[in-house]
Design a protein around this motif. Structure first.
Motif, PDB file in Angstrom:
ATOM      1  N   ASN A  75     -43.185  26.275  23.881  1.00  0.00           N
ATOM      2  CA  ASN A  75     -44.291  25.569  23.230  1.00  0.00           C
ATOM      3  C   ASN A  75     -43.786  24.839  21.994  1.00  0.00           C
ATOM      4  O   ASN A  75     -43.082  25.427  21.173  1.00  0.00           O
ATOM      5  CB  ASN A  75     -45.378  26.570  22.792  1.00  0.00           C
ATOM      6  CG  ASN A  75     -46.001  27.272  23.960  1.00  0.00           C
ATOM      7  OD1 ASN A  75     -46.443  26.644  24.902  1.00  0.00           O
ATOM      8  ND2 ASN A  75     -46.015  28.597  23.908  1.00  0.00           N
ATOM      9  N   VAL A  76     -44.166  23.566  21.867  1.00  0.00           N
ATOM     10  CA  VAL A  76     -43.826  22.819  20.656  1.00  0.00           C
ATOM     11  C   VAL A  76     -44.800  23.239  19.573  1.00  0.00           C
ATOM     12  O   VAL A  76     -46.010  23.114  19.712  1.00  0.00           O
ATOM     13  CB  VAL A  76     -43.885  21.298  20.895  1.00  0.00           C
ATOM     14  CG1 VAL A  76     -43.681  20.545  19.576  1.00  0.00           C
ATOM     15  CG2 VAL A  76     -42.840  20.883  21.921  1.00  0.00           C
ATOM     16  N   VAL A  77     -44.257  23.758  18.493  1.00  0.00           N
ATOM     17  CA  VAL A  77     -45.047  24.228  17.359  1.00  0.00           C
ATOM     18  C   VAL A  77     -45.155  23.137  16.309  1.00  0.00           C
ATOM     19  O   VAL A  77     -46.197  22.957  15.676  1.00  0.00           O
ATOM     20  CB  VAL A  77     -44.391  25.488  16.749  1.00  0.00           C
ATOM     21  CG1 VAL A  77     -45.093  25.927  15.483  1.00  0.00           C
ATOM     22  CG2 VAL A  77     -44.343  26.607  17.766  1.00  0.00           C
ATOM     23  N   TYR A  78     -44.079  22.400  16.114  1.00  0.00           N
ATOM     24  CA  TYR A  78     -44.004  21.415  15.042  1.00  0.00           C
ATOM     25  C   TYR A  78     -43.003  20.348  15.451  1.00  0.00           C
ATOM     26  O   TYR A  78     -41.924  20.664  15.949  1.00  0.00           O
ATOM     27  CB  TYR A  78     -43.546  22.120  13.762  1.00  0.00           C
ATOM     28  CG  TYR A  78     -43.507  21.260  12.530  1.00  0.00           C
ATOM     29  CD1 TYR A  78     -44.622  21.099  11.727  1.00  0.00           C
ATOM     30  CD2 TYR A  78     -42.333  20.619  12.148  1.00  0.00           C
ATOM     31  CE1 TYR A  78     -44.580  20.318  10.584  1.00  0.00           C
ATOM     32  CE2 TYR A  78     -42.283  19.847  11.004  1.00  0.00           C
ATOM     33  CZ  TYR A  78     -43.407  19.701  10.231  1.00  0.00           C
ATOM     34  OH  TYR A  78     -43.358  18.922   9.100  1.00  0.00           O
ATOM     35  N   ASP A  79     -43.352  19.081  15.243  1.00  0.00           N
ATOM     36  CA  ASP A  79     -42.473  17.968  15.585  1.00  0.00           C
ATOM     37  C   ASP A  79     -42.745  16.852  14.586  1.00  0.00           C
ATOM     38  O   ASP A  79     -43.850  16.326  14.537  1.00  0.00           O
ATOM     39  CB  ASP A  79     -42.737  17.507  17.016  1.00  0.00           C
ATOM     40  CG  ASP A  79     -41.709  16.513  17.530  1.00  0.00           C
ATOM     41  OD1 ASP A  79     -40.753  16.190  16.801  1.00  0.00           O
ATOM     42  OD2 ASP A  79     -41.873  16.052  18.671  1.00  0.00           O
ATOM     43  N   GLN A  80     -41.745  16.513  13.774  1.00  0.00           N
ATOM     44  CA  GLN A  80     -41.955  15.519  12.730  1.00  0.00           C
ATOM     45  C   GLN A  80     -40.644  14.800  12.434  1.00  0.00           C
ATOM     46  O   GLN A  80     -39.569  15.336  12.658  1.00  0.00           O
ATOM     47  CB  GLN A  80     -42.454  16.189  11.449  1.00  0.00           C
ATOM     48  CG  GLN A  80     -42.672  15.220  10.299  1.00  0.00           C
ATOM     49  CD  GLN A  80     -43.095  15.920   9.015  1.00  0.00           C
ATOM     50  OE1 GLN A  80     -43.418  17.095   9.008  1.00  0.00           O
ATOM     51  NE2 GLN A  80     -43.073  15.191   7.935  1.00  0.00           N
ATOM     52  N   VAL A  81     -40.756  13.574  11.895  1.00  0.00           N
ATOM     53  CA  VAL A  81     -39.605  12.840  11.391  1.00  0.00           C
ATOM     54  C   VAL A  81     -39.752  12.755   9.883  1.00  0.00           C
ATOM     55  O   VAL A  81     -40.776  12.293   9.373  1.00  0.00           O
ATOM     56  CB  VAL A  81     -39.512  11.426  12.006  1.00  0.00           C
ATOM     57  CG1 VAL A  81     -38.359  10.651  11.379  1.00  0.00           C
ATOM     58  CG2 VAL A  81     -39.359  11.502  13.517  1.00  0.00           C
ATOM     59  N   ILE A  82     -38.740  13.217   9.175  1.00  0.00           N
ATOM     60  CA  ILE A  82     -38.715  13.122   7.715  1.00  0.00           C
ATOM     61  C   ILE A  82     -38.027  11.812   7.369  1.00  0.00           C
ATOM     62  O   ILE A  82     -36.898  11.567   7.817  1.00  0.00           O
ATOM     63  CB  ILE A  82     -37.952  14.307   7.091  1.00  0.00           C
ATOM     64  CG1 ILE A  82     -38.611  15.624   7.498  1.00  0.00           C
ATOM     65  CG2 ILE A  82     -37.881  14.170   5.574  1.00  0.00           C
ATOM     66  CD1 ILE A  82     -37.786  16.843   7.118  1.00  0.00           C
TER      67      ILE A  82
END
Length: 173
Positions: free
Chosen positions: A107-114
C-alpha cells in the motif's frame, strides 16, 4: 570576381625607432591551440554534483498503533552533500514485509516530490495512516526512487521500519 584578402600570416609590431618585430602568427596560433587542447585532455573530467539524499530517524505515534485507528509517522530526509538536491521523490509503502518500488501488494502510504533540499540540510516528512488489520508491518521508505538524482552514494536511499499493529489498545504501564 571579388578578391578576398590574403590570410594574415605575419604581424608587424612597430618598435622604438625604425626597428620593429615581425611575428609569424601561424606557428604561434597553432601552438596555442595545441596547448589548450592538451589542457582540456589532461584536466579532470567534469564531476557530478555533490548530492547525497537519504531517509533517517523514523518514528510512529503512538508507538503501539491499533487497527482501524489513525496514527502518525514521521522521518527526515537529509542531503549530506554540498550542493542542493532538487526534485527529490519520496515514497512510503506499507505491507507485512519489506516492499520494493512497484510492488503491487504494498500500500502506498505517502508519495511526494520535494522541490529542493539545501546542502547539508534535512526536511521533516509527516503522514497519517490507518491500518485495518492486526499484525506485523513494515514501512518501506524510498528516496529518489526513480534514480533521477546523480548522488555520491546511491545505496542509502531506503529505510525499513518494522512495527506491530494491535487489535486492541495496549495498557499503559
Amino acid at each position: 570576381l571579388p578578391l578576398s584578402p590574403p590570410p594574415i600570416r605575419n604581424l608587424y609590431l612597430p618598435g622604438i625607432g625604425s626597428a620593429g618585430v615581425r611575428l609569424n602568427l601561424l606557428p604561434a596560433l597553432t601552438g596555442l591551440l595545441f596547448s589548450a587542447l592538451a589542457l582540456l585532455l589532461l584536466a579532470s573530467p567534469v564531476t557530478a554534483l555533490d548530492v547525497d539524499v537519504e531517509p533517517f530517524n523514523m518514528n510512529i505515534d503512538p508507538e503501539d498503533p491499533v487497527a482501524h485507528e489513525v496514527f502518525q509517522g514521521s522521518f527526515e530526509v537529509r542531503n549530506s552533500g554540498i550542493e542542493p538536491a532538487v526534485n527529490v521523490t519520496v515514497l512510503v509503502m506499507n505491507y507485512t514485509s519489506e516492499c520494493d518500488v512497484g510492488d503491487e501488494q504494498c500500500n502506498v502510504v505517502y508519495d511526494q516530490v520535494i522541490g529542493a533540499i539545501g546542502a547539508d540540510k534535512a526536511v521533516l516528512i509527516e503522514f497519517d495512516w490507518t491500518d485495518h488489520a492486526e499484525g506485523d508491518r513494515v514501512f518501506s521508505v524510498f528516496i529518489d526512487y526513480f534514480d533521477d538524482i546523480n548522488e555520491t552514494d546511491e545505496n542509502n536511499n531506503a529505510l525499513y521500519y518494522e512495527f506491530h499493529v494491535f487489535g486492541e489498545p495496549t495498557a499503559d504501564l
